[in-house]
Design a protein around this motif. Structure first.
Motif, PDB file in Angstrom:
ATOM      1  N   THR A 201      12.486  -2.732  -7.732  1.00 43.34           N
ATOM      2  CA  THR A 201      12.416  -3.057  -6.310  1.00 43.34           C
ATOM      3  C   THR A 201      11.127  -2.527  -5.708  1.00 43.34           C
ATOM      4  O   THR A 201      10.866  -1.322  -5.747  1.00 43.34           O
ATOM      5  CB  THR A 201      13.612  -2.439  -5.565  1.00 43.34           C
ATOM      6  OG1 THR A 201      14.827  -2.901  -6.155  1.00 43.34           O
ATOM      7  CG2 THR A 201      13.587  -2.813  -4.091  1.00 43.34           C
ATOM      8  N   PRO A 202      10.265  -3.406  -5.137  1.00 42.60           N
ATOM      9  CA  PRO A 202       9.077  -2.900  -4.441  1.00 42.60           C
ATOM     10  C   PRO A 202       9.486  -2.207  -3.148  1.00 42.60           C
ATOM     11  O   PRO A 202      10.334  -2.701  -2.399  1.00 42.60           O
ATOM     12  CB  PRO A 202       8.263  -4.171  -4.156  1.00 42.60           C
ATOM     13  CG  PRO A 202       9.268  -5.272  -4.165  1.00 42.60           C
ATOM     14  CD  PRO A 202      10.344  -4.871  -5.128  1.00 42.60           C
ATOM     15  N   GLN A 203       8.892  -1.053  -2.892  1.00 37.14           N
ATOM     16  CA  GLN A 203       9.292  -0.263  -1.735  1.00 37.14           C
ATOM     17  C   GLN A 203       8.212  -0.142  -0.677  1.00 37.14           C
ATOM     18  O   GLN A 203       8.510  -0.084   0.506  1.00 37.14           O
ATOM     19  CB  GLN A 203       9.718   1.142  -2.183  1.00 37.14           C
ATOM     20  CG  GLN A 203      10.970   1.152  -3.032  1.00 37.14           C
ATOM     21  CD  GLN A 203      11.413   2.558  -3.369  1.00 37.14           C
ATOM     22  OE1 GLN A 203      10.595   3.427  -3.661  1.00 37.14           O
ATOM     23  NE2 GLN A 203      12.709   2.795  -3.327  1.00 37.14           N
ATOM     24  N   HIS A 204       6.957  -0.085  -1.097  1.00 41.78           N
ATOM     25  CA  HIS A 204       5.902   0.148  -0.123  1.00 41.78           C
ATOM     26  C   HIS A 204       4.611  -0.496  -0.599  1.00 41.78           C
ATOM     27  O   HIS A 204       4.321  -0.529  -1.801  1.00 41.78           O
ATOM     28  CB  HIS A 204       5.677   1.654   0.077  1.00 41.78           C
ATOM     29  CG  HIS A 204       4.602   1.960   1.069  1.00 41.78           C
ATOM     30  ND1 HIS A 204       3.308   2.275   0.676  1.00 41.78           N
ATOM     31  CD2 HIS A 204       4.598   1.983   2.420  1.00 41.78           C
ATOM     32  CE1 HIS A 204       2.569   2.487   1.751  1.00 41.78           C
ATOM     33  NE2 HIS A 204       3.316   2.322   2.820  1.00 41.78           N
ATOM     34  N   ASP A 205       3.863  -1.038   0.370  1.00 37.39           N
ATOM     35  CA  ASP A 205       2.582  -1.654   0.084  1.00 37.39           C
ATOM     36  C   ASP A 205       1.539  -1.012   0.984  1.00 37.39           C
ATOM     37  O   ASP A 205       1.761  -0.854   2.195  1.00 37.39           O
ATOM     38  CB  ASP A 205       2.679  -3.162   0.325  1.00 37.39           C
ATOM     39  CG  ASP A 205       1.325  -3.834   0.402  1.00 37.39           C
ATOM     40  OD1 ASP A 205       0.443  -3.443  -0.380  1.00 37.39           O
ATOM     41  OD2 ASP A 205       1.152  -4.743   1.235  1.00 37.39           O
ATOM     42  N   SER A 206       0.380  -0.647   0.424  1.00 44.20           N
ATOM     43  CA  SER A 206      -0.612   0.090   1.200  1.00 44.20           C
ATOM     44  C   SER A 206      -1.340  -0.770   2.226  1.00 44.20           C
ATOM     45  O   SER A 206      -1.895  -0.249   3.190  1.00 44.20           O
ATOM     46  CB  SER A 206      -1.639   0.710   0.249  1.00 44.20           C
ATOM     47  OG  SER A 206      -2.325  -0.311  -0.472  1.00 44.20           O
ATOM     48  N   GLY A 207      -1.348  -2.106   2.041  1.00 36.73           N
ATOM     49  CA  GLY A 207      -2.051  -2.958   2.996  1.00 36.73           C
ATOM     50  C   GLY A 207      -3.547  -2.938   2.790  1.00 36.73           C
ATOM     51  O   GLY A 207      -4.080  -2.213   1.945  1.00 36.73           O
ATOM     52  N   GLY A 208      -4.260  -3.745   3.588  1.00 35.24           N
ATOM     53  CA  GLY A 208      -5.709  -3.818   3.492  1.00 35.24           C
ATOM     54  C   GLY A 208      -6.169  -5.106   2.857  1.00 35.24           C
ATOM     55  O   GLY A 208      -5.470  -5.680   2.003  1.00 35.24           O
ATOM     56  N   LEU A 209      -7.343  -5.589   3.303  1.00 36.26           N
ATOM     57  CA  LEU A 209      -7.847  -6.853   2.786  1.00 36.26           C
ATOM     58  C   LEU A 209      -9.379  -6.866   2.660  1.00 36.26           C
ATOM     59  O   LEU A 209      -9.976  -7.922   2.551  1.00 36.26           O
ATOM     60  CB  LEU A 209      -7.387  -8.012   3.687  1.00 36.26           C
ATOM     61  CG  LEU A 209      -7.159  -9.375   3.019  1.00 36.26           C
ATOM     62  CD1 LEU A 209      -6.068  -9.274   1.970  1.00 36.26           C
ATOM     63  CD2 LEU A 209      -6.799 -10.433   4.059  1.00 36.26           C
ATOM     64  N   ASP A 210     -10.012  -5.714   2.695  1.00 42.15           N
ATOM     65  CA  ASP A 210     -11.465  -5.653   2.567  1.00 42.15           C
ATOM     66  C   ASP A 210     -11.865  -5.760   1.100  1.00 42.15           C
ATOM     67  O   ASP A 210     -11.212  -5.210   0.214  1.00 42.15           O
ATOM     68  CB  ASP A 210     -12.014  -4.350   3.145  1.00 42.15           C
ATOM     69  CG  ASP A 210     -11.853  -4.290   4.658  1.00 42.15           C
ATOM     70  OD1 ASP A 210     -11.801  -5.372   5.277  1.00 42.15           O
ATOM     71  OD2 ASP A 210     -11.782  -3.174   5.204  1.00 42.15           O
ATOM     72  N   ILE A 211     -12.953  -6.458   0.850  1.00 40.71           N
ATOM     73  CA  ILE A 211     -13.434  -6.639  -0.526  1.00 40.71           C
ATOM     74  C   ILE A 211     -13.752  -5.279  -1.159  1.00 40.71           C
ATOM     75  O   ILE A 211     -14.402  -4.433  -0.556  1.00 40.71           O
ATOM     76  CB  ILE A 211     -14.684  -7.541  -0.542  1.00 40.71           C
ATOM     77  CG1 ILE A 211     -14.329  -8.954  -0.080  1.00 40.71           C
ATOM     78  CG2 ILE A 211     -15.297  -7.587  -1.935  1.00 40.71           C
ATOM     79  CD1 ILE A 211     -15.509  -9.896  -0.039  1.00 40.71           C
ATOM     80  N   GLY A 212     -13.260  -5.108  -2.360  1.00 40.20           N
ATOM     81  CA  GLY A 212     -13.527  -3.884  -3.106  1.00 40.20           C
ATOM     82  C   GLY A 212     -12.473  -2.803  -2.936  1.00 40.20           C
ATOM     83  O   GLY A 212     -12.414  -1.876  -3.745  1.00 40.20           O
TER      84      GLY A 212
END
Length: 337
Positions: A201-212
């Motif tokens: 089960t995935p619980q948490h995602d750090s987010g963000g979308l900047d290249i690299g």
């Protein structure tokens, strides 16, 4: 007249009862031998890096069914082999540490080859003393070739695959990037279908979308098993899938996996994830989530369709996990590169 000579009576020989095991005893012997053979074969293949090959998923049921059928004098050896296979599959959870998800998905494969092997051995026993038909040679060769997939490169087909899912979401195309930059809302999206069988089960995602930058998705661990029961082979520690944002355009983003410590790493290897979107109208967008991966399980004709189904459902789950509700007033501005 003289009476004829009568020979003296022979001494009576003591009665000897030759012990012959009953059918139930032979069945018990077959079960014990099959369990021991399957246990040793399982650990031998795992220890030599063949835990995902057909040698395990085809070889073990073939050995179990052959042993049970040869040692069982029952009138229905095929039915007996199927029953023993069922018991051993159930025992694999507490004894080998397998998860219910793995057992459920592998069970049809075990039953298929247990049935074919038991039927072949039983037919050979019935035809003992008669000329063997072509099946007596074809079936062992066919089973041998199937067992070697994943263990021999020459008999292993290509494993790279692609799955994709598409959904229309209530979000303008200009806001999709902003929504993707937010952490996924895994806690509010139910997992349905095959994903509900026991996958991590995935619980948490750090987010963000900047290249690299790196984006980390954390998974829960397996439930702790107490007492003499074998611990889950996935482990009880949390795991993570780490992705790097490789490219970004006005209507797409590409993720490249950096590391994967989740249990799915024993099933497949993520190669690339492409997310693209386009407007449907002023208020809705069509999002396409495509995953490129390499299948690690064999045989391919069995696990290939299962992994395509799982990855398709996972892609659809990730689209549903996009946080479209917290985008109002939020705009995505990529950092200067």
């Amino acid at each position: 007249m003289t009476e004829p000579d009568v020979p003296p009576p022979l001494p009576e020989e003591p009665e000897t009862n030759h012990y012959r095991p009953s059918g139930q005893q032979w069945l018990l012997v077959g079960f014990i031998v099959a369990f021991g053979a399957g246990f040793l074969l399982y650990h031998g293949l795992k220890d030599n890096g063949l835990g995902q090959s057909a040698a395990l998923y085809v070889g073990i049921p073939v050995v179990i069914a052959a042993v049970v059928t040869l040692l069982s004098p029952a009138k229905k050896p095929v039915g007996t082999a199927m029953k023993v296979t069922t018991i051993l599959l159930l025992l694999s959870v507490p004894v080998l540490g397998e998860g219910a998800c793995c057992v459920l998905l592998a069970a049809p494969l075990f039953y298929l080859f247990a049935f074919l092997t038991a039927e072949a051995v039983a037919t050979a026993r019935r035809r003992r003393g008669k000329s063997a038909g072509p099946a007596a040679f074809v079936i062992p060769v066919l089973l041998g070739l199937l067992v070697l997939e994943g263990a021999t490169p020459a008999l292993t087909p290509r494993a790279d695959s692609v799955s994709s899912a598409t959904r229309i979401v209530e979000l303008p195309a200009g806001k999709v990037a902003a929504a993707l930059s937010l952490p996924m809302r895994f806690d509010s999206v139910p997992r349905t279908g095959i994903l509900a069988l026991g996958f991590p089960t995935p619980q948490h995602d750090s987010g963000g979308l900047d290249i690299g930058m790196s984006r980390v998705i954390n998974f829960d661990g397996a439930h702790h098993r107490s007492g003499p029961v074998a611990q889950h082979h996935w482990g009880t520690q949390r795991s993570a899938l780490t992705l790097r944002i490789a490219t970004r355009t006005a209507n797409s983003v590409t993720f490249i996996p950096i590391s994967d410590t989740s249990p799915m790493a024993t099933w497949l290897r993520w190669d690339q994830i492409d997310v693209s979107w386009k407007p449907v109208d002023d208020h809705r967008s069509e999002i396409r989530w495509q995953v490129n991966y390499t299948r690690l399980l064999s045989p391919s004709w069995y696990f290939g369709p299962i992994e395509r189904l799982v990855t398709w459902r996972a892609a659809d789950y990730l689209i549903r996990g996009i946080d479209t509700g917290n985008v109002a007033g939020h705009s995505y501005h990529p950092s200067a590169q």
